[in-house]
Design an enzyme around this catalytic site. Structure first.
Site, PDB file in Angstrom:
ATOM      1  N   ILE A   1       5.004  72.050  43.823  1.00  0.00           N
ATOM      2  CA  ILE A   1       4.296  71.483  42.669  1.00  0.00           C
ATOM      3  C   ILE A   1       5.227  71.488  41.472  1.00  0.00           C
ATOM      4  CG2 ILE A   1       2.335  71.801  41.106  1.00  0.00           C
ATOM      5  CD1 ILE A   1       0.861  72.980  43.554  1.00  0.00           C
TER       6      ILE A   1
ATOM      7  N   HIS B   1      -0.637  60.607  49.246  1.00  0.00           N
ATOM      8  CA  HIS B   1      -1.470  61.680  49.801  1.00  0.00           C
ATOM      9  C   HIS B   1      -2.334  61.119  50.940  1.00  0.00           C
ATOM     10  CE1 HIS B   1      -3.545  65.510  49.746  1.00  0.00           C
ATOM     11  NE2 HIS B   1      -4.679  64.846  49.863  1.00  0.00           N
TER      12      HIS B   1
ATOM     13  N   ASN C   1       2.916  60.032  43.794  1.00  0.00           N
ATOM     14  CA  ASN C   1       2.829  60.783  45.051  1.00  0.00           C
ATOM     15  C   ASN C   1       1.975  60.015  46.046  1.00  0.00           C
ATOM     16  OD1 ASN C   1       2.948  63.065  46.853  1.00  0.00           O
ATOM     17  ND2 ASN C   1       0.876  63.622  46.198  1.00  0.00           N
TER      18      ASN C   1
HETATM   19  C1  GRF Z   1       2.551  62.199  54.496  1.00  0.00           C
HETATM   20  O1  GRF Z   1       1.367  62.214  55.233  1.00  0.00           O
HETATM   21  C2  GRF Z   1       2.264  62.199  52.997  1.00  0.00           C
HETATM   22  O2  GRF Z   1       1.108  61.502  52.683  1.00  0.00           O
HETATM   23  C3  GRF Z   1       2.065  63.675  52.734  1.00  0.00           C
HETATM   24  O3  GRF Z   1       3.022  64.311  53.533  1.00  0.00           O
HETATM   25  C4  GRF Z   1       3.334  63.493  54.657  1.00  0.00           C
HETATM   26  C5  GRF Z   1       4.814  63.257  54.636  1.00  0.00           C
HETATM   27  O4  GRF Z   1       5.254  62.548  55.760  1.00  0.00           O
HETATM   28  N1  GRF Z   1       2.170  63.952  51.315  1.00  0.00           N
HETATM   29  P1  GRF Z   1       6.722  62.005  55.831  1.00  0.00           P
HETATM   30  O5  GRF Z   1       7.666  63.179  55.519  1.00  0.00           O
HETATM   31  O6  GRF Z   1       6.887  60.908  54.828  1.00  0.00           O
HETATM   32  O7  GRF Z   1       6.909  61.519  57.251  1.00  0.00           O
END
Ligand code: GRF
Length: 192
Positions: A95, A112, A110
């Site tokens: 964070i 999510h 970001n």
């Molecule tokens: C994804 O699901 C993103 O939404 C979350 O963490 C995961 C990261 O996946 N915050 P990657 O490293 O981009 O494959």
């Protein structure tokens, strides 16, 4: 952010796999892209995403996180050096402090894996399945000092099927993530 004809410089922050990083780099290589990925930051030396950055020849730095202040100061220096216009968090598991957000002074966004404001934090897929939700999805939002809480830029949903398990839902949502992240950045940059 200043309006200019050139592409905007983005930095992608990762901690692990890096599939969103890969899709952002791929998109940014297109002629029509409004942005280019010029810097990758990781807090984890073993992040697979660092291998992707190296392979695709994107400058990358792994910075030790044990001291948050130190980490953030080093990152701020790099954002200046690389003239970063936008920071994109993609699986970055730390964070950022409100001081960092203020000092960087340009947008930080970001991605999510849930339909925010539902399921902030971790284990979003298992929580959605456990609650027998009909839909889940992914959200790109502005980062503020509260976890997964800033203004939503884009959100897209997907149906949760009876047979879905955590893994299958994750796969479906990742596919959406790879589509909406470049879209959200384009939307944000077009409004500046
Ligand atoms: C994804 O699901 C993103 O939404 C979350 O963490 C995961 C990261 O996946 N915050 P990657 O490293 O981009 O494959």
């Amino acid at each position: 952010m200043e309006k200019s004809l050139g592409k905007k410089n983005i930095a992608v922050f990762i901690s692990g796999r890096g599939s969103n990083l890969k899709s952002l780099i791929k998109y940014s290589n297109k002629k029509r892209s409004l942005f280019k990925v010029v810097l990758v930051i990781s807090n984890n030396l073993n992040a697979k995403g660092l291998l992707i950055a190296n392979k695709l020849k994107i400058k990358n730095h792994c910075i030790e996180y044990s001291n948050k202040k130190n980490f953030e100061n080093q990152v701020l220096k790099l954002t200046k050096k690389y003239k970063i216009d936008l920071i994109c968090l993609a699986g970055f598991m730390k964070i950022l402090s409100s001081k960092f957000i203020r000092k960087f002074s340009k947008p930080i966004i970001n991605i999510h894996p849930s339909l925010l404001p539902k399921y902030k934090g971790l284990n979003t897929h298992s929580r959605a399945i456990k609650n027998q939700d009909k839909y889940s999805g992914a959200t790109v939002h502005i980062v503020n000092e509260k976890l997964d809480s800033g203004k939503i830029i884009i959100q897209e949903k997907v149906k949760i099927l009876k047979k879905d398990k955590e893994k299958t839902l994750e796969k479906k949502i990742l596919k959406i993530e790879h589509k909406i992240y470049p879209k959200a950045i384009t939307k944000l940059l077009s409004n500046y």
